[in-house]
Design a protein around this motif. Structure first.
Motif, PDB file in Angstrom:
ATOM      1  N   LEU A  13     -16.218  -0.252  -8.079  1.00  0.00           N
ATOM      2  CA  LEU A  13     -16.160  -0.122  -6.629  1.00  0.00           C
ATOM      3  C   LEU A  13     -14.787   0.397  -6.240  1.00  0.00           C
ATOM      4  O   LEU A  13     -13.769  -0.144  -6.679  1.00  0.00           O
ATOM      5  CB  LEU A  13     -16.399  -1.477  -5.964  1.00  0.00           C
ATOM      6  CG  LEU A  13     -16.079  -1.556  -4.473  1.00  0.00           C
ATOM      7  CD1 LEU A  13     -17.132  -0.812  -3.660  1.00  0.00           C
ATOM      8  CD2 LEU A  13     -15.970  -3.007  -4.016  1.00  0.00           C
ATOM      9  N   PHE A  14     -14.761   1.419  -5.396  1.00  0.00           N
ATOM     10  CA  PHE A  14     -13.491   1.967  -4.912  1.00  0.00           C
ATOM     11  C   PHE A  14     -13.493   2.006  -3.392  1.00  0.00           C
ATOM     12  O   PHE A  14     -14.495   2.373  -2.773  1.00  0.00           O
ATOM     13  CB  PHE A  14     -13.253   3.366  -5.475  1.00  0.00           C
ATOM     14  CG  PHE A  14     -13.086   3.385  -6.966  1.00  0.00           C
ATOM     15  CD1 PHE A  14     -11.880   3.033  -7.542  1.00  0.00           C
ATOM     16  CD2 PHE A  14     -14.148   3.725  -7.794  1.00  0.00           C
ATOM     17  CE1 PHE A  14     -11.722   3.031  -8.926  1.00  0.00           C
ATOM     18  CE2 PHE A  14     -13.998   3.721  -9.177  1.00  0.00           C
ATOM     19  CZ  PHE A  14     -12.786   3.373  -9.742  1.00  0.00           C
ATOM     20  N   LEU A  15     -12.380   1.607  -2.796  1.00  0.00           N
ATOM     21  CA  LEU A  15     -12.191   1.669  -1.361  1.00  0.00           C
ATOM     22  C   LEU A  15     -10.749   2.039  -1.074  1.00  0.00           C
ATOM     23  O   LEU A  15      -9.900   1.988  -1.950  1.00  0.00           O
ATOM     24  CB  LEU A  15     -12.558   0.342  -0.703  1.00  0.00           C
ATOM     25  CG  LEU A  15     -11.825  -0.920  -1.155  1.00  0.00           C
ATOM     26  CD1 LEU A  15     -11.808  -1.952  -0.018  1.00  0.00           C
ATOM     27  CD2 LEU A  15     -12.555  -1.561  -2.349  1.00  0.00           C
ATOM     28  N   ASN A  16     -10.477   2.433   0.175  1.00  0.00           N
ATOM     29  CA  ASN A  16      -9.096   2.726   0.557  1.00  0.00           C
ATOM     30  C   ASN A  16      -8.242   1.474   0.428  1.00  0.00           C
ATOM     31  O   ASN A  16      -8.733   0.352   0.447  1.00  0.00           O
ATOM     32  CB  ASN A  16      -9.050   3.262   1.986  1.00  0.00           C
ATOM     33  CG  ASN A  16      -9.704   4.623   2.104  1.00  0.00           C
ATOM     34  OD1 ASN A  16     -10.829   4.751   2.569  1.00  0.00           O
ATOM     35  ND2 ASN A  16      -9.007   5.659   1.668  1.00  0.00           N
ATOM     36  N   GLY A  17      -6.923   1.677   0.346  1.00  0.00           N
ATOM     37  CA  GLY A  17      -6.054   0.599  -0.083  1.00  0.00           C
ATOM     38  C   GLY A  17      -5.700  -0.451   0.949  1.00  0.00           C
ATOM     39  O   GLY A  17      -5.293  -1.541   0.582  1.00  0.00           O
ATOM     40  N   GLY A  18      -5.821  -0.186   2.251  1.00  0.00           N
ATOM     41  CA  GLY A  18      -5.358  -1.125   3.256  1.00  0.00           C
ATOM     42  C   GLY A  18      -6.144  -2.428   3.284  1.00  0.00           C
ATOM     43  O   GLY A  18      -7.349  -2.456   2.994  1.00  0.00           O
ATOM     44  N   LEU A  19      -5.467  -3.520   3.670  1.00  0.00           N
ATOM     45  CA  LEU A  19      -6.138  -4.811   3.752  1.00  0.00           C
ATOM     46  C   LEU A  19      -7.281  -4.788   4.761  1.00  0.00           C
ATOM     47  O   LEU A  19      -8.299  -5.464   4.575  1.00  0.00           O
ATOM     48  CB  LEU A  19      -5.131  -5.898   4.136  1.00  0.00           C
ATOM     49  CG  LEU A  19      -4.077  -6.249   3.088  1.00  0.00           C
ATOM     50  CD1 LEU A  19      -3.098  -7.277   3.649  1.00  0.00           C
ATOM     51  CD2 LEU A  19      -4.716  -6.775   1.810  1.00  0.00           C
ATOM     52  N   GLY A  20      -7.108  -4.014   5.840  1.00  0.00           N
ATOM     53  CA  GLY A  20      -8.172  -3.938   6.837  1.00  0.00           C
ATOM     54  C   GLY A  20      -9.482  -3.454   6.268  1.00  0.00           C
ATOM     55  O   GLY A  20     -10.561  -3.846   6.733  1.00  0.00           O
TER      56      GLY A  20
END
Length: 350
Positions: A13-20
């Motif tokens: 699974l890959f997502l953008n890095g920000g906590l939001g």
């Protein structure tokens, strides 16, 4: 919608890095786990996806272990290691929820083409239409997963609502943001405080963010109470005690939507159509810098090309205290009995 994806047992699974992004995607990952109850998956670290207070309300197991952070970019130099990992762990699925436009994502697209020959299926947001890519990121992700057979019915916006216990009449403002260009100037915040009266002021952990909060406390000693949380749990609890919040486009904004706290979000260098949270109807209003949205440097994915280098003051000055006050007056103070849905909830009313 595709058939139920029962064949996959191991995934990346890959997502953008920000906590939001962890807050936006956590309910959808729980839906993936319900649809594929035996699925094991690995992901680059996101502290909020590892937090018990995020996992427990959703019944989220989360990733079984973390991957190198920069693997999400699929750089050519990293691709052999990614393939080796997939083969070693029998990974047959990659769920790529990074939001990147095609012209900047050539490394991933090359990997996707070669992965098919290795028996690895790739899901990604490039499958969406241009019109769908102008919806909130959470809605885009929900549409994408649903098309691959993930049952997203019941994924609601205010999934942390049990932690929202507002003190009547209490307004909070969050002056922080991880990137300096996303922070509204102290002078603008000061104008707003003059208009709306007593507030609690919060910021993120960086000293440059806290300097704005302290400046406002010094300017308005009778109107400002400082609240400087040290952890994301403390930030959640602070927002959970507010009747309404005004915040830059930041983690605080997405936490507030998950809590159901009525919120006004300031979009100084990002596009509110894309980066608004999926919120309870009537409980979110976006105030968009129109110079930023019209700027030649605004990218298709709703972020400025100068995002990290520092954007132009004309964009940050595109939001006024009067704009914010008008948005506050349009917030719906109703209760959270209608929690909203990722495919139907309110996005970027402004």
């Amino acid at each position: 919608m595709n058939a139920r994806p029962t064949a996959h047992r191991n995934a990346l699974l890959f997502l953008n890095g920000g906590l939001g992004n962890g807050i936006i995607l956590a309910p959808l990952l729980a839906a993936v786990e319900r649809t594929l109850p035996g699925l094991r998956y690995w992901s680059p670290p996101n502290a909020l996806l590892e937090a018990d207070w995020v996992r427990e309300p959703l019944g989220l197991r989360g990733p079984i272990a973390t991957l190198p952070t920069l693997w999400r970019r699929f750089r050519t130099a990293d691709q052999p290691a990614i393939v080796e990992f997939c083969q070693e762990h029998d990974v047959t699925l990659i769920i790529n929820l990074r939001y990147e436009e095609v012209r900047y994502d050539g490394d991933y697209l090359a990997f996707r083409e070669s992965a098919a020959g290795l028996g690895i299926e790739c899901w990604d947001l490039h499958e969406l239409s241009a019109e769908e890519k102008l919806q909130p990121f959470g809605t885009q992700s929900e549409l994408h997963l649903r098309r691959h057979g993930v049952a997203t019915d019941g994924v609601t916006a205010a999934w942390l609502a049990s932690s929202w216990r507002p003190r009547p009449g209490l307004t909070g403002i969050c002056v922080g943001a991880s990137i300096e260009s996303k922070r509204w100037p102290a002078a603008r915040w000061s104008e707003l405080i003059d208009d709306i009266g007593p507030v609690e002021v919060c910021s993120g952990p960086h000293e440059s963010e806290r300097a704005i909060a302290r400046e406002l406390a010094a300017r308005h000693p009778d109107q400002v109470t400082l609240c400087l949380p040290e952890t994301t749990t403390e930030l959640r609890d602070w927002i959970g005690g507010l009747s309404r919040l005004v915040t830059n486009d930041s983690l605080a904004l997405h936490l507030a939507a998950a809590l159901g706290c009525p919120t006004v979000g300031l979009y100084l260098v990002t596009d509110s159509r894309i980066w608004s949270p999926v919120a309870v109807p009537g409980r979110f209003r976006a105030v968009q810098s129109q110079p930023a949205r019209a700027c030649e440097f605004m990218r298709v994915n709703g972020t400025c090309a100068n995002y990290y280098q520092g954007c132009f003051d004309v964009c940050r000055d595109g939001v006024t205290a009067a704009d914010v006050r008008a948005a506050l007056d349009r917030l719906d103070p109703a209760d959270v009995s209608a929690p909203g849905h990722y495919g139907k909830g309110e996005a970027a009313a402004s």
